[in-house]
Design a protein around this motif. Structure first.
Motif, PDB file in Angstrom:
ATOM      1  N   VAL A  75      -7.014  -3.407  -3.510  1.00 52.97           N
ATOM      2  CA  VAL A  75      -6.973  -1.891  -3.589  1.00 52.97           C
ATOM      3  C   VAL A  75      -7.920  -1.213  -2.200  1.00 52.97           C
ATOM      4  O   VAL A  75      -7.010  -0.490  -1.532  1.00 52.97           O
ATOM      5  CB  VAL A  75      -7.443  -1.187  -4.822  1.00 52.97           C
ATOM      6  N   LEU A  76      -8.781  -1.604  -1.967  1.00 48.62           N
ATOM      7  CA  LEU A  76      -9.653  -1.116  -0.724  1.00 48.62           C
ATOM      8  C   LEU A  76      -9.007  -1.355   0.363  1.00 48.62           C
ATOM      9  O   LEU A  76      -8.906  -0.566   1.470  1.00 48.62           O
ATOM     10  CB  LEU A  76     -11.095  -1.925  -0.874  1.00 48.62           C
ATOM     11  N   ALA A  77      -8.104  -2.645   0.618  1.00 45.81           N
ATOM     12  CA  ALA A  77      -7.497  -2.999   1.897  1.00 45.81           C
ATOM     13  C   ALA A  77      -6.483  -2.021   2.168  1.00 45.81           C
ATOM     14  O   ALA A  77      -6.075  -1.456   3.054  1.00 45.81           O
ATOM     15  CB  ALA A  77      -6.897  -4.306   1.830  1.00 45.81           C
ATOM     16  N   ILE A  78      -5.525  -1.749   1.007  1.00 49.88           N
ATOM     17  CA  ILE A  78      -4.511  -0.696   0.906  1.00 49.88           C
ATOM     18  C   ILE A  78      -4.779   0.439   1.579  1.00 49.88           C
ATOM     19  O   ILE A  78      -4.320   1.137   2.493  1.00 49.88           O
ATOM     20  CB  ILE A  78      -3.854  -0.644  -0.324  1.00 49.88           C
ATOM     21  N   ALA A  89      -7.718   1.259   3.378  1.00 52.12           N
ATOM     22  CA  ALA A  89      -8.119   1.003   4.570  1.00 52.12           C
ATOM     23  C   ALA A  89      -6.906   1.265   5.628  1.00 52.12           C
ATOM     24  O   ALA A  89      -7.135   1.870   6.678  1.00 52.12           O
ATOM     25  CB  ALA A  89      -8.887  -0.285   4.738  1.00 52.12           C
ATOM     26  N   TYR A  90      -5.891   0.537   5.333  1.00 53.81           N
ATOM     27  CA  TYR A  90      -4.844   0.580   6.196  1.00 53.81           C
ATOM     28  C   TYR A  90      -3.651   1.617   6.239  1.00 53.81           C
ATOM     29  O   TYR A  90      -2.910   1.885   7.167  1.00 53.81           O
ATOM     30  CB  TYR A  90      -4.092  -0.699   6.142  1.00 53.81           C
ATOM     31  N   ARG A  91      -3.892   2.167   4.951  1.00 53.28           N
ATOM     32  CA  ARG A  91      -2.645   3.367   4.905  1.00 53.28           C
ATOM     33  C   ARG A  91      -3.180   4.766   4.686  1.00 53.28           C
ATOM     34  O   ARG A  91      -2.519   5.404   4.133  1.00 53.28           O
ATOM     35  CB  ARG A  91      -1.831   2.784   3.608  1.00 53.28           C
ATOM     36  N   GLN A  92      -4.686   5.017   4.902  1.00 54.50           N
ATOM     37  CA  GLN A  92      -5.273   6.084   4.572  1.00 54.50           C
ATOM     38  C   GLN A  92      -4.659   7.391   5.457  1.00 54.50           C
ATOM     39  O   GLN A  92      -4.310   6.984   6.733  1.00 54.50           O
ATOM     40  CB  GLN A  92      -6.924   6.225   4.412  1.00 54.50           C
ATOM     41  N   PRO A  93      -4.646   8.631   5.095  1.00 47.58           N
ATOM     42  CA  PRO A  93      -4.872   8.908   3.506  1.00 47.58           C
ATOM     43  C   PRO A  93      -3.671   8.571   2.578  1.00 47.58           C
ATOM     44  O   PRO A  93      -2.741   8.680   2.966  1.00 47.58           O
ATOM     45  CB  PRO A  93      -5.336  10.313   3.610  1.00 47.58           C
ATOM     46  N   ILE A  94      -4.184   8.138   1.290  1.00 50.04           N
ATOM     47  CA  ILE A  94      -3.112   7.810   0.582  1.00 50.04           C
ATOM     48  C   ILE A  94      -3.337   8.180  -0.858  1.00 50.04           C
ATOM     49  O   ILE A  94      -4.474   8.218  -1.359  1.00 50.04           O
ATOM     50  CB  ILE A  94      -2.944   6.061   0.549  1.00 50.04           C
ATOM     51  N   GLU A 121       1.108   6.091  -4.517  1.00 47.46           N
ATOM     52  CA  GLU A 121       1.566   5.217  -3.269  1.00 47.46           C
ATOM     53  C   GLU A 121       0.904   3.844  -3.678  1.00 47.46           C
ATOM     54  O   GLU A 121       1.348   2.716  -3.226  1.00 47.46           O
ATOM     55  CB  GLU A 121       1.105   5.794  -2.027  1.00 47.46           C
ATOM     56  N   ILE A 122      -0.420   3.713  -3.828  1.00 43.30           N
ATOM     57  CA  ILE A 122      -1.165   2.614  -4.010  1.00 43.30           C
ATOM     58  C   ILE A 122      -0.307   1.665  -5.074  1.00 43.30           C
ATOM     59  O   ILE A 122      -0.073   0.386  -5.036  1.00 43.30           O
ATOM     60  CB  ILE A 122      -2.469   2.651  -4.409  1.00 43.30           C
ATOM     61  N   ASP A 137       2.565   1.821  -6.132  1.00 39.36           N
ATOM     62  CA  ASP A 137       3.755   1.434  -5.671  1.00 39.36           C
ATOM     63  C   ASP A 137       3.726   0.109  -4.878  1.00 39.36           C
ATOM     64  O   ASP A 137       4.580  -0.776  -4.851  1.00 39.36           O
ATOM     65  CB  ASP A 137       4.642   2.310  -4.955  1.00 39.36           C
ATOM     66  N   ILE A 138       2.656  -0.225  -4.178  1.00 34.20           N
ATOM     67  CA  ILE A 138       2.361  -1.029  -3.070  1.00 34.20           C
ATOM     68  C   ILE A 138       2.079  -2.230  -3.937  1.00 34.20           C
ATOM     69  O   ILE A 138       2.529  -3.609  -3.823  1.00 34.20           O
ATOM     70  CB  ILE A 138       1.385  -0.936  -2.289  1.00 34.20           C
ATOM     71  N   ARG A 139       1.225  -2.065  -4.976  1.00 32.47           N
ATOM     72  CA  ARG A 139       0.767  -3.317  -5.953  1.00 32.47           C
ATOM     73  C   ARG A 139       1.592  -3.776  -6.995  1.00 32.47           C
ATOM     74  O   ARG A 139       1.691  -4.840  -7.413  1.00 32.47           O
ATOM     75  CB  ARG A 139      -0.736  -2.855  -6.487  1.00 32.47           C
ATOM     76  N   GLY A 140       2.251  -2.657  -7.387  1.00 30.59           N
ATOM     77  CA  GLY A 140       3.267  -2.933  -8.744  1.00 30.59           C
ATOM     78  C   GLY A 140       2.527  -2.747 -10.151  1.00 30.59           C
ATOM     79  O   GLY A 140       2.925  -3.034 -11.070  1.00 30.59           O
ATOM     80  N   VAL A 141       1.382  -2.299  -9.986  1.00 24.92           N
ATOM     81  CA  VAL A 141       0.594  -1.840 -11.301  1.00 24.92           C
ATOM     82  C   VAL A 141      -0.724  -0.872 -10.953  1.00 24.92           C
ATOM     83  O   VAL A 141      -0.574  -0.276  -9.787  1.00 24.92           O
ATOM     84  CB  VAL A 141      -0.521  -3.290 -11.470  1.00 24.92           C
ATOM     85  N   GLN A 142      -0.939  -0.372 -12.159  1.00 24.25           N
ATOM     86  CA  GLN A 142      -1.774   1.043 -12.128  1.00 24.25           C
ATOM     87  C   GLN A 142      -3.063   0.504 -11.493  1.00 24.25           C
ATOM     88  O   GLN A 142      -3.818  -0.551 -11.663  1.00 24.25           O
ATOM     89  CB  GLN A 142      -1.983   1.304 -13.674  1.00 24.25           C
ATOM     90  N   SER A 143      -3.643   1.433 -10.649  1.00 27.91           N
ATOM     91  CA  SER A 143      -4.966   1.168  -9.987  1.00 27.91           C
ATOM     92  C   SER A 143      -6.066   2.196 -10.194  1.00 27.91           C
ATOM     93  O   SER A 143      -7.050   1.997  -9.562  1.00 27.91           O
ATOM     94  CB  SER A 143      -4.517   1.377  -8.718  1.00 27.91           C
ATOM     95  N   SER A 144      -5.905   3.110 -11.337  1.00 27.73           N
ATOM     96  CA  SER A 144      -7.028   3.956 -11.612  1.00 27.73           C
ATOM     97  C   SER A 144      -8.204   3.393 -11.676  1.00 27.73           C
ATOM     98  O   SER A 144      -9.291   3.953 -11.104  1.00 27.73           O
ATOM     99  CB  SER A 144      -6.512   5.097 -12.925  1.00 27.73           C
ATOM    100  N   ALA A 145      -8.407   2.477 -12.545  1.00 27.97           N
ATOM    101  CA  ALA A 145      -9.854   2.004 -12.707  1.00 27.97           C
ATOM    102  C   ALA A 145     -10.687   1.251 -11.650  1.00 27.97           C
ATOM    103  O   ALA A 145     -11.638   1.510 -11.390  1.00 27.97           O
ATOM    104  CB  ALA A 145      -9.803   0.772 -13.895  1.00 27.97           C
ATOM    105  N   SER A 146      -9.628   0.767 -10.693  1.00 27.73           N
ATOM    106  CA  SER A 146     -10.293   0.261  -9.357  1.00 27.73           C
ATOM    107  C   SER A 146     -10.554   1.423  -8.519  1.00 27.73           C
ATOM    108  O   SER A 146     -11.587   1.055  -8.004  1.00 27.73           O
ATOM    109  CB  SER A 146      -9.009  -0.714  -8.855  1.00 27.73           C
TER     110      SER A 146
END
Length: 210
Positions: free
Chosen positions: A99-102, A104-109, A113-114, A116-125
């Motif tokens: 999540v941090l890498a995504i 870093a490379y696509r900010q602001p995001i 969008e995160i 969609d890239i990962r294919g899973v939910q990222s709220s907790a991360s």
């Protein structure tokens, strides 16, 4: 494993939980569950009363207009503050690094969008990375729901031994790389390469001082 159908209250609570700090609107709660808005409002009222009435519950239900979100009770501020101040002694997990890498490379995001890239939910991360001070919100996207935009912080640069984001390693060597169709592993591999380099530099520095 129980096959019991979750209660309506549990469905609403689950949606509030995964929506994270951004919250979820009354309309979306109704759309996802198939409940009428008055029924959703009644369930939200029950949840709010339950949290307020349970002294051993850490949660409170907040709303801004028709957007609802879960938060921790004000009484927990001291322990929450301490959590934010804990040094980065625990290594980042693979999921957090991804999540941090995504970001870093696509900010602001945005979170969506995160996801969609990962294919899973990222709220907790996202919440854990914010607690560590490695990311922060940077305004909102002018789009329906006005989602938060996430960016990395100076602490992120310090953590990876970078003086600026320009020092991030390239994502890949392929000339035909489609920047609009990436998965989380690609970002992760690039950031892990930087992390390994930083660890090797720290090791060399330690030996030199020994």
């Amino acid at each position: 494993m129980s096959n019991t159908e979750p209660t309506n209250l549990a469905k609403i609570e689950g949606l509030l939980f995964i929506s994270g700090d951004e919250g979820i609107t009354l309309g979306d709660l109704a759309k996802i569950t198939g409940f009428m808005k008055p029924a959703v409002l009644e369930l939200l009222k029950r949840l709010k009363e339950r949290y307020e009435g349970e002294s051993d519950s850490a949660l409170v239900l907040l709303n801004s207009g028709d957007t609802y979100r879960l938060a921790t009770k004000h009484e927990l501020s001291p322990v929450i503050k301490h959590y934010f101040e804990v040094p980065l002694t625990i290594p980042l997990t693979r999921v957090l690094l991804e999540v941090l890498a995504i970001i870093a490379y696509r900010q602001p995001i945005t979170r969506l969008e995160i996801d969609d890239i990962r294919g899973v939910q990222s709220s907790a991360s996202l919440q854990k990375l914010m607690a560590r001070g490695l990311i922060s919100t940077h305004g909102r996207l002018e789009a329906p729901g006005r989602p938060f935009l996430y960016v990395t912080t100076d602490s992120f640069l310090d953590y990876f031994g970078l003086s600026s984001l320009k020092e991030l390693p390239p994502l890949a060597e392929q000339e035909d790389l489609d920047l609009n169709n990436l998965d989380g592993d690609l970002f992760l591999e690039a950031l892990q390469a930087r992390q390994k380099q930083q660890e090797e530099q720290n090791g060399t520095s330690t030996k030199g001082n020994g």
